[in-house]
Design a protein around this motif. Structure first.
Motif, short mmCIF file in Angstrom:
data_model
loop_
_atom_site.label_atom_id
_atom_site.label_comp_id
_atom_site.label_asym_id
_atom_site.label_seq_id
_atom_site.Cartn_x
_atom_site.Cartn_y
_atom_site.Cartn_z
N ILE A 190 91.54 46.48 17.10
CA ILE A 190 89.87 46.31 16.91
C ILE A 190 90.05 45.79 15.75
O ILE A 190 90.65 46.09 14.38
CB ILE A 190 89.87 47.61 16.33
N ALA A 203 96.48 48.33 18.55
CA ALA A 203 96.23 49.17 20.59
C ALA A 203 95.20 49.65 21.09
O ALA A 203 95.52 50.71 20.97
CB ALA A 203 97.73 49.23 20.85
N PRO A 204 93.98 49.17 20.96
CA PRO A 204 94.28 47.24 20.97
C PRO A 204 93.58 46.93 20.08
O PRO A 204 93.64 48.03 18.74
CB PRO A 204 93.07 48.27 22.12
N ALA A 257 106.01 39.53 17.53
CA ALA A 257 106.01 38.18 18.01
C ALA A 257 104.39 37.52 19.05
O ALA A 257 104.38 36.09 18.24
CB ALA A 257 107.21 37.65 19.52
N ALA A 258 103.79 38.54 19.66
CA ALA A 258 102.67 37.80 19.51
C ALA A 258 102.29 37.94 18.30
O ALA A 258 101.35 36.66 18.27
CB ALA A 258 101.65 39.55 20.47
N THR A 311 86.58 45.63 19.65
CA THR A 311 87.62 45.29 20.25
C THR A 311 87.63 43.67 20.64
O THR A 311 86.42 42.80 21.22
CB THR A 311 87.71 46.21 21.75
N THR A 312 88.88 43.13 20.50
CA THR A 312 88.73 42.00 20.54
C THR A 312 90.65 41.37 21.42
O THR A 312 91.26 42.76 21.48
CB THR A 312 89.12 41.42 19.49
N SER A 313 90.77 40.77 21.43
CA SER A 313 92.26 40.17 21.87
C SER A 313 92.62 38.86 20.54
O SER A 313 92.23 38.68 20.00
CB SER A 313 92.06 39.87 23.73
N ILE A 314 93.85 39.09 20.94
CA ILE A 314 94.61 38.39 19.97
C ILE A 314 93.86 36.55 19.79
O ILE A 314 93.86 36.11 19.29
CB ILE A 314 96.12 38.04 19.73
N GLU A 315 94.58 35.79 21.88
CA GLU A 315 93.40 34.58 21.53
C GLU A 315 92.93 34.69 20.72
O GLU A 315 92.21 33.82 20.36
CB GLU A 315 93.54 34.93 23.25
N ASP A 316 91.78 35.43 20.74
CA ASP A 316 89.93 35.21 20.60
C ASP A 316 90.73 35.29 19.47
O ASP A 316 89.54 34.30 18.50
CB ASP A 316 89.53 36.52 20.97
N VAL A 336 100.15 49.88 7.28
CA VAL A 336 101.05 49.80 8.27
C VAL A 336 100.67 48.65 9.21
O VAL A 336 101.72 48.20 10.59
CB VAL A 336 100.43 51.58 9.00
N ARG A 350 103.68 45.80 11.33
CA ARG A 350 103.47 45.54 12.68
C ARG A 350 103.18 44.46 13.32
O ARG A 350 102.81 44.30 13.46
CB ARG A 350 102.24 46.27 13.51
N VAL A 384 91.61 46.15 11.91
CA VAL A 384 91.77 47.56 11.53
C VAL A 384 93.07 48.71 12.72
O VAL A 384 93.22 49.09 12.33
CB VAL A 384 90.36 48.72 12.52
N TRP A 385 92.92 48.02 14.06
CA TRP A 385 94.42 48.45 14.43
C TRP A 385 94.78 47.53 15.79
O TRP A 385 93.72 46.95 16.10
CB TRP A 385 93.59 49.19 15.35
#
Lengths: 261, 325, 297
Positions: C194, C191-192, C252-253, C224-229, C243, C247, C188-189
């Motif tokens: 989502i 930064a952070p 690279a992340a 909300t989460t993080s790329i690692e998860d 969009v 992104r 969804v998003w």
């Protein structure tokens, strides 16, 4: 050593100059005192010397070299200026503070050498603050701090020292000690230029007095020539009487009670 | 000897924090796997996590913290104010305006937002200098500080106006940026910031002796042979632009520039050459630690980095305050 | 100072989403809208001038034939095309009451969030009928359709619309029923980061389309989460808007995620799938075509 020649300094948008055609010299080996009422231009002279105030006309010479021909560090190596107030935001041991006086001698990467350490130690001795060297600057009393500041000025190693109102917040004992120190420095060959409003002490210790009034030199000469009621009263606009102090015989000024209006 | 021990100790702590920050995260990884992944060996996902996610962000956090620490130390000395820090001088407000303008204008390419933020910060710093000069205080730090506060206040107002009518996604994006994060870090960003920081750090260390003298006061400094106005302005510009770069890279990471110099001074470092180095070390360590906490405190979500630096920084600051009084 | 703005805006956002729903019922005794206020039935005059402050309601009104009676819409309502001809009265959330009243409506449909209660009260005080609706999930759609149908005297067409949409959804579900469900991460998003959680419309839509949301266990609809998860949950496919997809591909992340490295980032039409609407069937079908190529014509 330091010579002012027809110096004119004007603050921005001021109707008249703060220093108006002032000429005098502060030679080595003598104590030269600049006195005068508030607003007479005394501090402006010091600011001009520090290049903090642009000069409109005239010039200042240090050992016969014009001030603007000297780069700032070269000037600082020859002339030490002790401004009126100094309050450190970050405290440090007194010795470290005195060592900052060697800045004009340092190169960008050269650290402190043996010569610098010697100069610092000598300066501490001459200013009489050896006992305070390891104390922190924020623990010093007014008089002690003043002497440490003078030590820092001495560490700069120059032949002249300029002091702006050096005894303003000091008690009698400290004031006397300060003036004794100045006399001692002059005897050792330095040019001592004092700005002060302590007329009596100046009369006792100075070799030459320059009296400023509204930016102009109202009188200049030995204390006995300048310390006269006829000269001082119009400048200070107060009734005075001049007497001789019983201890040394130097002229002493006594302000009288206010005029009846 | 005590001094060398102090420095070595500091480096050891920093190294330990870096290792911890790479080894820990949302996904639990065995230390051996982490070590192998650093070298590029092992399971593709683990290598990706370690090399593409954790290492760049830890490096970015280190650079941001070092930059902010040095900037704060240089500003506190040259402005003779123990509460000075880069954000106070309009850097954070200006950067935030730049970022919000970018987000509101729909700038979505990830590389462009930092440029907008940097441009905003640079403009704000320039504006503060001009305001300071117009107010007549050529070298008076108080005038400069006030000019910075004014610019900052103006920037905040501009941000509020920009966000007032904006759609929720814009607001959320802008807010997230303002709260600070190194989560999008990649190696090219790290390289840029590293180069930039190295240049700025070299300049500040070159000026370090000047800062020692400026810290004495305007007249004493002039008496010791410094052109107070020029030296002050140089240091102000380098420090502010260094902070601006950190903001462009990671958003607003507050408190570091303020607290870190005090911490290092509290450890007995007074001269600005070692103080700047110590501030770089301590600042880097603080932000690396804060980023680690931001990641592991409430998984899988990440806390905003700026909030964590404040939370971690406050107790340190209080201890320092007690020591002072 | 910035932290104060941040707190203020965060609070506003938090208040704007996620409060307990007051269930509305249709049929039987009293009909109530999503604020719990009664919706008058056939005894009152059929509204002739309607302002719709919800995109979903605007679409519905046009779909059930009440389009000509719509005299005001929000700035976000651009479907169907004829809706664009209707004057725009500003934002839907925390509406500009003056702009709404300037259209002289006798019925206003607005979003049932606490933010809009003051506006609803002011409109009622001005003598305008107000219906507050939430059209956040699939089940809300039928209820909203019937409510609007009853209010505008177009109940029959409303039923028809609701049934058509329901049948379209059922067709998609049937077509993908027997197929293995790919594990999907919905971006969804970033930064952070989502995504969609349990109970969100997109989660339901994905389920209809035969996919499995890797964050189906998240209690919040917008976690909300993080790329690692995300790496840990190992999705097969990533769905993102245009969009977001750009992104992701540029970052690279994000390449640390296997699905990104394998090129499995698929673009959804966010306008179509964003919310429950009369085009839900089409929305579900579009997703099914992405994650189950060939299953639908």
């Amino acid at each position: 050593m330091i010579r002012f020649e027809h110096l004119v300094v004007r603050y921005a948008r001021a109707p008249r100059p703060a220093v108006d055609d002032v000429s005098f010299a502060a030679p080595r080996g003598r104590v030269t005192a600049v006195v005068g009422p508030n607003g007479s231009g005394k501090s402006t002279l010091v600011r001009a010397l520090l290049r903090m105030q642009p000069i409109e006309r005239g010039r200042i010479l240090v050992d016969d070299a014009p001030l603007d021909a000297l780069d700032r560090r070269a000037f600082a190596r020859r002339v030490s200026v002790v401004p009126q107030r100094e309050a450190l935001v970050f405290a440090m041991p007194a010795r470290e503070y005195v060592a900052l006086g060697r800045y004009p001698h340092e190169g960008a990467w050269r650290g402190a050498g043996a010569e610098d350490d010697d100069a610092v130690s000598r300066a501490i001795e001459r200013a009489g603050v050896a006992a305070l060297a390891d104390r922190s600057t924020d623990e010093l009393s007014g008089g002690e701090w003043q002497r440490v500041r003078i030590a820092r000025a001495l560490a700069q190693g120059g032949g002249a020292i300029v002091l702006d109102e050096p005894t303003t917040f000091l008690d009698i004992a400290h004031e006397m000690a300060m003036f004794e120190l100045f006399a001692g420095l002059a005897r050792a060959g330095m040019a001592v230029l004092l700005v002060s409003h302590q007329l009596n002490l100046v009369a006792r210790f100075a070799d030459e007095i320059v009296l400023l009034h509204r930016g102009r030199v109202a009188a200049a000469g030995a204390p006995s020539d300048v310390m006269r009621a006829a000269i001082l009263e119009p400048v200070y606009d107060w009734p005075l009487v001049i007497t001789r102090d019983p201890a040394v015989g130097a002229p002493a000024l006594l302000p009288l009670r206010g005029r009846t209006r | 000897m005590r001094r060398t021990a102090f420095w070595i100790g500091g480096l050891v702590v920093l190294a330990a924090l870096i290792v911890a920050a790479v080894a820990w995260g949302t996904v639990p990884l065995a230390p051996r796997d982490v070590a192998l992944a650093v070298l590029g060996r092992g399971d593709a996902d683990t290598v990706a996590i370690v090399r593409a996610l954790r290492l760049p962000r830890v490096m970015l956090a280190l650079l941001v913290g070092a930059g902010l620490g040095m900037s704060g130390a240089a500003l506190q000395g040259s402005l003779r104010n123990a509460l000075a820090e880069p954000y106070l001088l309009g850097v954070s407000g200006g950067a935030a305006v730049g970022a919000v303008v970018a987000v509101a204008a729909g700038v979505t390419a990830t590389g462009l937002l930092p440029l907008f933020a940097f441009a905003g910060a640079a403009l704000a710093v320039g504006a503060a200098l001009l305001v300071g000069r117009a107010a007549g205080g050529r070298a008076d730090p108080r005038v400069l500080l006030m000019a910075g506060v004014i610019i900052g206040a103006f920037a905040n107002a501009a941000i509020m106006v920009a966000l007032a009518g904006a759609p929720p996604n814009t607001v959320r994006g802008a807010l997230w940026w303002m709260m600070g994060s190194v989560s999008g870090a990649d190696w090219s960003q790290v390289a840029w910031l590293a180069g930039y920081t190295a240049v700025a750090a070299a300049a500040l260390i070159w000026f370090a002796r000047d800062i020692d003298i400026l810290a004495l006061g305007e007249e004493p400094a002039a008496g010791l042979g410094i052109d107070v106005e020029r030296a002050g302005r140089r240091i102000y510009l380098v420090s502010s632009l260094l902070a601006a770069a950190t903001v462009a890279a990671a958003g607003l990471v507050g408190f570091v520039g303020l607290v870190v110099p005090h911490l290092v001074r509290g450890a007995g470092v007074r001269r600005h050459r070692p103080l700047l180095a110590g501030a770089a070390l301590a600042g880097g360590a603080l932000v690396v630690l804060a980023d680690l906490l931001a990641r592991v405190a409430h998984p899988p979500a990440e806390l905003p980095l700026g909030a964590v630096t404040a939370i971690v920084g406050v107790p340190f600051f209080l201890v320092q305050l007690r020591r002072l009084s | 100072m910035l932290s104060r703005i941040a707190t203020f805006v965060l609070l506003s956002l938090a208040l704007g989403c996620g409060e307990p729903r007051a269930a509305a019922t249709v049929g039987g005794g009293g009909v109530r809208d999503d604020f719990g206020a009664p919706v008058a039935g056939g005894t009152t005059r059929t509204p002739a001038r309607i302002v719709s402050l919800i995109p979903g309601a605007t679409e519905l009104l046009f779909a059930i034939g009440a389009g000509p009676r719509v005299v005001g819409r929000t700035e976000w309502d651009v479907w169907p095309d004829s809706a664009r001809l209707v004057p725009d009265v500003g934002p839907g959330l925390r509406p500009n009451v003056e702009a709404v009243l300037a259209r002289h409506p006798d019925l206003v449909v607005l979003y049932a969030s606490d933010d809009d209660r003051p506006a609803a009260a002011r409109l009622r005080a001005a003598g305008v009928r107000v219906i507050a609706l939430r059209i956040d999930r699939i089940e809300d759609f039928r209820r909203a359709a019937l409510l609007l149908g009853a209010a505008t005297g177009e109940l029959a067409r409303a039923r028809l619309t609701a049934d058509t949409v329901a049948r379209a959804l059922a067709r998609v579900r049937a077509a993908t029923a027997g197929l293995p469900r790919p594990r999907v991460f919905w971006h969804v998003w970033d930064a952070p980061v989502i995504t969609i959680g349990r109970g969100s419309f997109l989660d339901e839509l994905l389920d209809v389309a035969g996919g499995r949301n890797v964050y189906a266990d998240a209690a919040s609809p917008s976690p909300t989460t993080s790329i690692e998860d995300i790496i840990r949950r190992d999705p097969d496919v990533i769905l993102a808007g245009p969009v977001g997809a750009a992104r992701i591909r540029a970052s690279a992340a994000w390449r640390a995620v296997g699905a990104v490295r394998r090129g499995r980032v698929l673009v959804v039409d966010t306008n179509l799938v964003g919310r429950p609407s009369v085009r839900m069937g089409e929305a579900a079908a579009s997703i099914a075509r992405l994650i189950h190529p060939g299953a639908l014509p």
